[in-house]
Design a protein around this motif. Structure first.
Motif, PDB file in Angstrom:
ATOM      1  N   PRO A 157       0.825  -0.865  -0.304  1.00 55.08           N
ATOM      2  CA  PRO A 157       0.032   0.122  -0.183  1.00 55.08           C
ATOM      3  C   PRO A 157       0.853   1.340  -0.180  1.00 55.08           C
ATOM      4  N   ASN A 158       0.197   2.369  -0.461  1.00 51.67           N
ATOM      5  CA  ASN A 158       1.277   3.712  -0.101  1.00 51.67           C
ATOM      6  C   ASN A 158       0.535   4.043   0.755  1.00 51.67           C
ATOM      7  N   SER A 159       1.364   4.554   1.349  1.00 50.14           N
ATOM      8  CA  SER A 159       1.128   5.247   2.251  1.00 50.14           C
ATOM      9  C   SER A 159       0.834   6.416   2.637  1.00 50.14           C
ATOM     10  N   SER A 160      -0.069   7.229   1.481  1.00 49.87           N
ATOM     11  CA  SER A 160      -0.094   8.553   0.890  1.00 49.87           C
ATOM     12  C   SER A 160      -1.556   8.135   1.122  1.00 49.87           C
ATOM     13  N   ASP A 161      -1.974   7.098   0.518  1.00 49.06           N
ATOM     14  CA  ASP A 161      -3.371   6.165   0.862  1.00 49.06           C
ATOM     15  C   ASP A 161      -4.290   5.766   1.469  1.00 49.06           C
ATOM     16  N   ASP A 162      -4.923   6.739   2.366  1.00 45.31           N
ATOM     17  CA  ASP A 162      -5.249   6.053   3.254  1.00 45.31           C
ATOM     18  C   ASP A 162      -6.423   4.785   3.041  1.00 45.31           C
ATOM     19  N   MET A 163      -7.016   5.354   1.782  1.00 40.39           N
ATOM     20  CA  MET A 163      -8.304   3.962   1.146  1.00 40.39           C
ATOM     21  C   MET A 163      -7.183   2.778   0.801  1.00 40.39           C
ATOM     22  N   GLY A 164      -6.075   2.924   0.253  1.00 41.21           N
ATOM     23  CA  GLY A 164      -5.315   1.655   0.126  1.00 41.21           C
ATOM     24  C   GLY A 164      -4.489   0.916   1.026  1.00 41.21           C
ATOM     25  N   VAL A 165      -4.740   1.024   2.032  1.00 38.08           N
ATOM     26  CA  VAL A 165      -3.744   1.054   3.525  1.00 38.08           C
ATOM     27  C   VAL A 165      -4.483   0.451   4.391  1.00 38.08           C
ATOM     28  N   VAL A 166      -6.224   0.516   3.980  1.00 40.94           N
ATOM     29  CA  VAL A 166      -7.309   0.151   4.739  1.00 40.94           C
ATOM     30  C   VAL A 166      -8.152  -1.204   3.872  1.00 40.94           C
ATOM     31  N   ASP A 167      -7.675  -0.970   2.420  1.00 40.25           N
ATOM     32  CA  ASP A 167      -8.345  -2.222   1.251  1.00 40.25           C
ATOM     33  C   ASP A 167      -8.133  -4.071   1.422  1.00 40.25           C
ATOM     34  N   PRO A 168      -9.396  -4.332   1.385  1.00 43.04           N
ATOM     35  CA  PRO A 168      -9.127  -5.505   1.830  1.00 43.04           C
ATOM     36  C   PRO A 168      -8.775  -6.667   0.709  1.00 43.04           C
ATOM     37  N   VAL A 169      -8.797  -5.996  -0.559  1.00 42.27           N
ATOM     38  CA  VAL A 169      -8.517  -6.991  -1.944  1.00 42.27           C
ATOM     39  C   VAL A 169      -8.893  -7.814  -2.087  1.00 42.27           C
ATOM     40  N   TRP A 170     -10.384  -8.103  -2.546  1.00 42.47           N
ATOM     41  CA  TRP A 170     -11.023  -8.622  -2.669  1.00 42.47           C
ATOM     42  C   TRP A 170     -11.218  -9.903  -3.709  1.00 42.47           C
ATOM     43  N   THR A 171     -10.956 -11.091  -3.714  1.00 42.01           N
ATOM     44  CA  THR A 171     -11.264 -11.685  -4.508  1.00 42.01           C
ATOM     45  C   THR A 171     -12.597 -12.468  -4.166  1.00 42.01           C
ATOM     46  N   GLU A 172     -12.311 -13.293  -5.723  1.00 40.29           N
ATOM     47  CA  GLU A 172     -13.556 -14.919  -5.443  1.00 40.29           C
ATOM     48  C   GLU A 172     -12.427 -15.835  -6.093  1.00 40.29           C
ATOM     49  N   SER A 173     -12.974 -17.337  -4.959  1.00 39.82           N
ATOM     50  CA  SER A 173     -12.457 -18.250  -5.172  1.00 39.82           C
ATOM     51  C   SER A 173     -12.943 -18.744  -7.063  1.00 39.82           C
ATOM     52  N   ASN A 174     -12.253 -19.727  -7.883  1.00 38.44           N
ATOM     53  CA  ASN A 174     -12.175 -20.290  -8.568  1.00 38.44           C
ATOM     54  C   ASN A 174     -13.264 -21.264  -8.611  1.00 38.44           C
ATOM     55  N   TRP A 175     -14.258 -21.935  -9.184  1.00 39.96           N
ATOM     56  CA  TRP A 175     -14.556 -23.013  -8.940  1.00 39.96           C
ATOM     57  C   TRP A 175     -15.688 -24.049 -10.955  1.00 39.96           C
TER      58      TRP A 175
END
Length: 669
Positions: A603-621
């Motif tokens: 994360p970019n320390s100057s980007d507050d939202m990037g710091v808390v971004d969960p980075v969501w992904t979806e499992s393949n099936w």
């Protein structure tokens, strides 16, 4: 010969007796006939496995194999001793999952959950929201996270479940109820109703249990898609004249739900999306928009329900001056107006809306004045607009939060149908459907926004009432959009949608989906969901200046750099038109696509939202499905085995005796 005949006789007799015991028909002529008789495929919407940087949420089979469990009604679940598939009504669904969360002993009895669909009005329900009481609080531009914007929120959609959960379709509900009732009426103590779930996520197979590891192993894909922006009139990018200040009007096209594909989000946020589209349509019929002192720009975000992916990526693209946002600039944005939930503004005959503003800048004050002026011009329609309560901690969950995090000094207003708490009792629930919104409320919001935008863009205090009176929202268009985007009948097969695209499905879903290929400002339409493709074509059409000669079509593209090809899907030819309508990728700012693979960056320390971004992904099936069938209980299987052994012994003795008698008779002869 006699021995063979007697053996065949006893085999036929044995099979007849067994079939009489089991009550099964012997009229099967092929293996498919047998399978069709044994198994019933049930249509349903799954809860799937999602991942973030810290773990997982959602549902999956516990291992790599299918799950088979006896079906038990919720009211009878206390009588079971082994994991079972619990059949529960939509009304009791919240109670079931509250109990699962609070009682580990009870949770151990759950092998799967089947939720019956609900028909008719939801007015009798107290409310159900699987989201938190303060949705996405970590992204708020203030620190009062205790405020309950969503009082019915349970938070169950943010937990991880090691069993499959399916929401039955109306047809699937009927099928399963008939299946269970039919077999309960038979009262056969030796059979059991079984549900077999095929919900094996690849993250379970590979043992990758967070976004970073599953992206490395290619067992998941990032949540994301494509937002759409457009301008009215089109922006002349090649002009040497100074650029006008921008009035940015935004809405969201994606919602969330416990069930991946049962995700209409009627009030939150699709009512706001429909109001925006109707407002743009109303303004597009006016002459002289190019003479206004400010430029109107409209943005429809996707991915906002999962960490504000669309709005955050738009601001990132603006920082990079990418082709996707050519013609836009941070410095030109004067004010942001967001249309949030506006489908439930109707109360006691009046259409009530609340303006949630941040800060006390002159631009914000101008927006509030313009809203009041627009309201006054609509007095005959009984529309009321009020400033949100000063006791609120700030603006409600909205895309405006992203802009404020980026630039705390920006002017912004969010139009909502609530003041301090959501009036939508089914926020981010599969129950937030067409029956949960009112078309007249959406029309009123669209009228209010359209006239407000004209007042702001004119930058004159003497806008004539006659001019505002000419800005009229097409009521039938709003009703069409609601039928197309919030129902399966006609759904995306409606004439309005099919005028622009060839939809891949009939039932609309406003789940963000996954981004499958390298992000681009000119993506392959095959990688874009139905709804954003429709919105792109619709906005490109109504904001465009048609070319004089459109007879040749645009299969090979358009000549002008400011031109776009619309309606190409419907007839294979398309039409070139001058329009500033573009796709913008929407995915986490902490993801990078390189050499055909996704990876997580620091994360970019100057980007507050990037710091808390969960980075969501979806499992393949590989596949998702469910079927039900009847099985014999083990005790009955043992009974059949013993009966078969006994019959075999008796047959052997009968054959031996018969043979002895036959031999004796032959010797006598």
């Amino acid at each position: 010969m006699a021995q063979t005949f007697i053996s065949l006789f006893f085999l036929v007799f044995t099979s007849h007796v067994l079939s009489r015991i089991s009550g099964q028909s012997s009229s099967m002529e092929s293996v498919p006939d047998l399978q069709k008789s044994m198994y019933t495929v049930v249509n349903a919407y799954p809860c799937v496995r999602l991942l973030n940087l810290s773990g997982t949420i959602g549902c999956s089979n516990p291992g790599r194999d299918k799950v088979a469990a006896s079906i038990v009604r919720f009211e009878n679940v206390d009588d079971i001793s082994e994991p079972s598939a619990i059949l529960v009504s939509s009304d009791e669904f919240p109670s079931l999952f509250t109990r699962i969360s609070d009682d580990p002993g009870f949770a151990s009895k759950v092998g799967g959950v089947l939720v019956e669909s609900r028909t008719g009005s939801h007015n009798t329900l107290k409310g159900f929201s699987p989201d938190r009481k303060f949705p996405q609080a970590e992204f708020a531009p203030y620190h009062n996270f205790s405020h309950e914007w969503n009082p019915t929120g349970s938070g169950i959609m943010w937990k991880s479940y090691s069993f499959p959960v399916f929401l039955l379709t109306s047809g699937g509900t009927k099928t399963l109820q008939e299946f269970v009732l039919k077999n309960e009426e038979k009262k056969k103590a030796y059979t059991s109703n079984v549900a077999e779930f095929d919900l094996v996520m690849q993250t379970v197979k590979s043992g990758t249990h967070d976004s970073e590891s599953c992206l490395k192993e290619a067992t998941c894909l990032p949540l994301g898609g494509y937002s759409v922006w457009s301008s009215l009139p089109p922006i002349n990018i090649s002009s040497s004249k100074p650029s006008k200040p921008l009035i940015l009007t935004v809405a969201s096209m994606d919602s969330a739900s416990f069930f991946r594909d049962k995700n209409l989000g009627a009030d939150s946020p699709i009512s706001g999306l429909i109001a925006l589209l109707a407002a743009v349509d109303a303004l597009s019929h006016l002459d002289g928009l190019g003479d206004l002192s400010k430029q109107l720009v409209f943005v429809v975000f996707t991915g906002e329900a999962w960490g504000y992916l669309g709005s955050r990526r738009l601001l990132e693209e603006l920082d990079m001056h990418s082709d996707a946002v050519h013609g836009l600039s941070h410095s030109l944005v004067e004010t942001v107006i967001e249309i949030g939930s506006v489908g439930k503004g109707l109360s006691q005959g009046a259409k009530n809306f609340f303006a949630h503003a941040e800060g006390d800048s002159s631009a914000t004050n101008q927006t509030m004045v313009a809203l009041k002026r627009a309201q006054e011009s609509l007095l005959s329609e009984n529309i009321k607009i009020a400033a949100a309560s000063a006791s609120n901690p700030g603006i409600p969950p909205s895309s405006l939060m992203t802009f404020l995090k980026k630039n705390p000094g920006i002017s912004g207003v969010v139009l909502e149908d609530f003041d301090s708490v959501f009036v939508n009792k089914f926020y981010h629930s599969h129950l937030d459907d067409l029956s949960n919104v009112n078309s007249s409320s959406v029309v009123a919001a669209a009228s209010l926004i359209a006239r407000t935008l004209y007042i702001l863009a004119s930058e004159t205090k003497d806008v004539q009432d006659s001019t505002l009176a000419a800005i009229n929202v097409n009521v039938s268009l709003v009703e069409q959009l609601m039928d197309c985007l919030l129902d399966c009948d006609p759904g995306l097969s409606c004439d309005l949608v099919k005028k622009y695209i060839s939809p891949s499905s009939t039932c609309p879903s406003h789940y963000v989906g996954v981004i499958m290929d390298e992000p681009s400002s000119t993506p392959n339409p095959g990688y874009i969901n139905d709804v954003p493709r429709f919105i792109w074509n619709f906005l490109a059409d109504i904001t465009s200046i048609p070319r004089k000669n459109n007879s040749s079509g645009c299969q090979q593209g358009c000549n002008g750099k400011d031109e776009v090809c619309i309606k190409l899907e419907t007839d294979g030819k398309g039409v070139c038109a001058l329009s500033t309508t573009r796709y913008v990728p929407a995915y986490s700012t902490r993801l990078k696509f390189e050499s055909g693979m996704w990876s997580v960056v620091a994360p970019n320390s100057s980007d507050d939202m990037g710091v808390v971004d969960p980075v969501w992904t979806e499992s393949n099936w590989d596949s998702i499905g469910m079927r039900v069938y009847i099985v014999q209980i083990p005790g009955y299987d043992r009974l059949v085995l013993f009966a078969g052994v006994a019959l075999t012994i008796l047959a052997y003795l009968a054959i031996a005796i018969t043979r002895a008698l036959a031999d004796k008779a032959m010797k006598r002869d």
